[in-house]
Design a protein around this motif. Structure first.
Motif, PDB file in Angstrom:
ATOM      1  N   LEU A   1       0.762  -1.237  -0.449  1.00 29.98           N
ATOM      2  CA  LEU A   1      -0.267  -0.282   0.298  1.00 29.98           C
ATOM      3  C   LEU A   1       0.676   1.516   0.312  1.00 29.98           C
ATOM      4  N   TYR A   2       1.450   1.444   0.513  1.00 28.37           N
ATOM      5  CA  TYR A   2       3.067   2.785   0.812  1.00 28.37           C
ATOM      6  C   TYR A   2       3.773   2.527   0.510  1.00 28.37           C
ATOM      7  N   ALA A   3       4.553   1.317  -0.885  1.00 27.11           N
ATOM      8  CA  ALA A   3       6.226   1.880  -0.693  1.00 27.11           C
ATOM      9  C   ALA A   3       5.454   0.399  -2.841  1.00 27.11           C
ATOM     10  N   ARG A   4       6.851   0.221  -3.007  1.00 25.73           N
ATOM     11  CA  ARG A   4       7.355  -0.611  -4.247  1.00 25.73           C
ATOM     12  C   ARG A   4       8.271  -1.048  -4.114  1.00 25.73           C
ATOM     13  N   VAL A   5       7.941  -2.534  -3.518  1.00 25.84           N
ATOM     14  CA  VAL A   5       9.578  -3.411  -3.464  1.00 25.84           C
ATOM     15  C   VAL A   5       9.714  -4.004  -4.473  1.00 25.84           C
ATOM     16  N   GLN A   6      11.369  -3.896  -4.432  1.00 29.49           N
ATOM     17  CA  GLN A   6      11.232  -4.827  -5.841  1.00 29.49           C
ATOM     18  C   GLN A   6      13.263  -6.003  -5.435  1.00 29.49           C
ATOM     19  N   SER A   7      13.223  -7.074  -6.047  1.00 36.86           N
ATOM     20  CA  SER A   7      14.542  -7.979  -4.436  1.00 36.86           C
ATOM     21  C   SER A   7      15.066  -7.895  -6.419  1.00 36.86           C
ATOM     22  N   LEU A   8      16.403  -7.232  -5.711  1.00 36.85           N
ATOM     23  CA  LEU A   8      17.363  -6.988  -7.186  1.00 36.85           C
ATOM     24  C   LEU A   8      18.299  -8.468  -6.865  1.00 36.85           C
ATOM     25  N   PHE A   9      19.003  -8.470  -6.935  1.00 35.26           N
ATOM     26  CA  PHE A   9      19.663 -10.201  -6.815  1.00 35.26           C
ATOM     27  C   PHE A   9      20.144 -10.309  -5.335  1.00 35.26           C
ATOM     28  N   VAL A  10      20.712 -11.575  -5.081  1.00 31.69           N
ATOM     29  CA  VAL A  10      20.795 -12.255  -3.959  1.00 31.69           C
ATOM     30  C   VAL A  10      22.533 -12.793  -4.058  1.00 31.69           C
ATOM     31  N   VAL A  11      22.524 -12.657  -2.554  1.00 31.90           N
ATOM     32  CA  VAL A  11      24.203 -12.713  -2.421  1.00 31.90           C
ATOM     33  C   VAL A  11      24.556 -13.874  -1.545  1.00 31.90           C
ATOM     34  N   GLY A  12      25.707 -14.597  -2.030  1.00 28.53           N
ATOM     35  CA  GLY A  12      25.980 -16.292  -1.465  1.00 28.53           C
ATOM     36  C   GLY A  12      26.971 -15.652  -0.684  1.00 28.53           C
ATOM     37  N   PRO A  13      26.603 -16.918   0.239  1.00 23.73           N
ATOM     38  CA  PRO A  13      26.709 -16.849   1.979  1.00 23.73           C
ATOM     39  C   PRO A  13      28.615 -16.608   2.203  1.00 23.73           C
ATOM     40  N   GLY A  14      29.350 -17.167   0.631  1.00 19.34           N
ATOM     41  CA  GLY A  14      30.897 -16.616   0.415  1.00 19.34           C
ATOM     42  C   GLY A  14      31.679 -15.416   0.552  1.00 19.34           C
ATOM     43  N   GLN A  15      30.969 -14.412   0.314  1.00 20.56           N
ATOM     44  CA  GLN A  15      30.903 -13.048   0.293  1.00 20.56           C
ATOM     45  C   GLN A  15      30.786 -11.788   1.622  1.00 20.56           C
ATOM     46  N   PHE A  16      30.857 -13.488   2.781  1.00 20.43           N
ATOM     47  CA  PHE A  16      30.738 -12.767   4.044  1.00 20.43           C
ATOM     48  C   PHE A  16      31.760 -12.820   4.611  1.00 20.43           C
ATOM     49  N   TYR A  17      32.029 -12.543   6.003  1.00 20.88           N
ATOM     50  CA  TYR A  17      32.954 -13.095   6.959  1.00 20.88           C
ATOM     51  C   TYR A  17      32.274 -12.253   8.057  1.00 20.88           C
ATOM     52  N   PRO A  18      32.323 -13.839   9.140  1.00 17.18           N
ATOM     53  CA  PRO A  18      31.983 -14.948   8.488  1.00 17.18           C
ATOM     54  C   PRO A  18      31.204 -15.263   8.076  1.00 17.18           C
ATOM     55  N   PRO A  19      30.610 -15.868   7.110  1.00 19.20           N
ATOM     56  CA  PRO A  19      30.501 -16.481   5.949  1.00 19.20           C
ATOM     57  C   PRO A  19      28.656 -17.355   7.300  1.00 19.20           C
ATOM     58  N   PRO A  20      27.458 -16.743   6.856  1.00 25.60           N
ATOM     59  CA  PRO A  20      26.444 -16.496   7.305  1.00 25.60           C
ATOM     60  C   PRO A  20      26.183 -18.168   6.980  1.00 25.60           C
ATOM     61  N   ASN A  21      24.838 -18.764   7.303  1.00 22.63           N
ATOM     62  CA  ASN A  21      24.097 -19.578   7.337  1.00 22.63           C
ATOM     63  C   ASN A  21      23.215 -19.887   6.257  1.00 22.63           C
ATOM     64  N   VAL A  22      23.150 -19.103   5.148  1.00 24.42           N
ATOM     65  CA  VAL A  22      21.788 -18.886   4.636  1.00 24.42           C
ATOM     66  C   VAL A  22      22.537 -17.746   3.287  1.00 24.42           C
ATOM     67  N   ASP A  23      21.618 -17.821   2.262  1.00 24.20           N
ATOM     68  CA  ASP A  23      21.512 -16.471   1.533  1.00 24.20           C
ATOM     69  C   ASP A  23      21.308 -14.896   1.734  1.00 24.20           C
ATOM     70  N   SER A  24      21.418 -14.166   1.001  1.00 20.60           N
ATOM     71  CA  SER A  24      21.276 -12.986   1.469  1.00 20.60           C
ATOM     72  C   SER A  24      20.586 -11.976   0.320  1.00 20.60           C
ATOM     73  N   LEU A  25      19.045 -11.468   0.263  1.00 23.57           N
ATOM     74  CA  LEU A  25      18.459 -10.799  -0.686  1.00 23.57           C
ATOM     75  C   LEU A  25      19.034  -9.211   0.006  1.00 23.57           C
ATOM     76  N   VAL A  26      18.821  -8.592  -1.676  1.00 18.70           N
ATOM     77  CA  VAL A  26      19.042  -6.930  -1.618  1.00 18.70           C
ATOM     78  C   VAL A  26      18.225  -6.608  -2.053  1.00 18.70           C
ATOM     79  N   VAL A  27      17.056  -5.890  -1.796  1.00 17.15           N
ATOM     80  CA  VAL A  27      15.420  -4.951  -1.333  1.00 17.15           C
ATOM     81  C   VAL A  27      15.751  -3.899  -2.098  1.00 17.15           C
ATOM     82  N   SER A  28      15.134  -3.241  -2.678  1.00 13.80           N
ATOM     83  CA  SER A  28      15.434  -1.870  -2.933  1.00 13.80           C
ATOM     84  C   SER A  28      13.541  -1.622  -2.564  1.00 13.80           C
TER      85      SER A  28
END
Length: 283
Positions: free
Chosen positions: A172-199
């Motif tokens: 109702l109040y915004a427009r949400v877009q899922s932009l791209f997925v970021v894998g655990p290997g791009q983090f220190y320490p790596p998380p156990n799940v994928d991440s998602l960048v949203v706008s």
């Protein structure tokens, strides 16, 4: 200017704090892509949530005239403040929880000029989005990286298990877009799940006659507390109307009283709220 988390903890000692949900992005190209997704302009006032060691900060600095860094970890905040070039006088530091920050005050009273960016820990993702909805008139956009499961809820469609209160209110109040997925290997320490960048692009295009945000949130939250029950049963107690009156309001809204909340789209919730509000006001 900026150091990697491995270098930081080797020099400073210690390790990332689990209670803060710290997973540091270590891929500069991904950080640059996140910042580019915010489409920053010189007139924007930017708030970075949890800058950590500056993975995003380095790419934000050249793009804006005013940057607020909100970091709960006081050690990281002190280190980053010392590490920033002395010329970066347009940067302000806040050693506190972003959930306690008056966002509109950071926007200097101007509407629709505040942009938020950050890599959000799981435990604040949903509470922060609720705060943004409450402050939506002073926010232009938010670009967040969050746990993929949480990000998918924000843009979920009716009928699915991910669809919930935030899905409806953001619809109702915004427009949400899922932009791209970021894998655990791009983090220190790596998380156990994928991440998602949203706008999240905020808008306040609803008519003045629309029920208040507080009533909308109460209505939707009440319904989803009993998401497997029928709307007729969910709404009892919220409105003060008896079953016959509720059925009449639902019929006026063109909504079958036997439907479940998870099947209603945001626009149907809005129509229902308008009719409930009008019915209560007329009596």
């Amino acid at each position: 200017m900026f150091v990697s988390p491995q270098e930081y903890y080797r020099e400073q000692g210690g390790s990332p704090r689990k209670r803060f949900g710290q997973h540091f992005l270590i891929q500069p190209k991904t950080a640059e892509r996140i910042v580019a997704s915010a489409e920053l302009t010189a007139s924007d006032v930017v708030v970075e949530v949890g800058p950590g060691l500056g993975a995003l900060t380095r790419f934000i600095l050249p793009r804006v005239r005013r940057l607020h860094l909100v970091e709960l970890d006081r050690d990281l905040a002190a280190f980053l403040e010392r590490d920033l070039p002395a010329s970066e006088c347009h940067v302000s530091f806040y050693r506190e929880d972003i959930l306690n920050v008056d966002l509109c005050a950071l926007g200097q009273g101007r509407e629709d000029h505040l942009v938020l960016l950050g890599n959000l820990p799981y435990n604040i993702s949903s509470p922060l989005v609720f705060r943004l909805l409450e402050s939506r008139r002073c926010i232009k956009r938010a670009v967040f990286m969050m746990q993929k499961e949480v990000g998918e809820r924000l843009a979920a469609h009716p009928g699915g298990k991910e669809y919930g209160v935030l899905s409806v209110l953001l619809g109702l109040y915004a427009r949400v877009q899922s932009l791209f997925v970021v894998g655990p290997g791009q983090f220190y320490p790596p998380p156990n799940v994928d991440s998602l960048v949203v706008s999240i692009d905020f808008r306040d295009c609803l008519s003045p006659e629309t029920p208040s945000f507080e009533f909308m949130r109460q209505l939707v939250s009440t319904c989803f507390q009993k998401r497997r029950k029928t709307l007729l049963n969910c709404l009892k107690g919220l409105t003060g109307l008896n079953a016959a009156s509720l059925a009449e309001v639902l019929a006026l809204s063109g909504i079958d009283p036997q439907r479940r909340p998870e099947t209603l789209c945001p626009e149907e919730f809005l129509l229902l709220a308008k009719n409930l509000d009008a019915w209560r006001s007329a009596r």
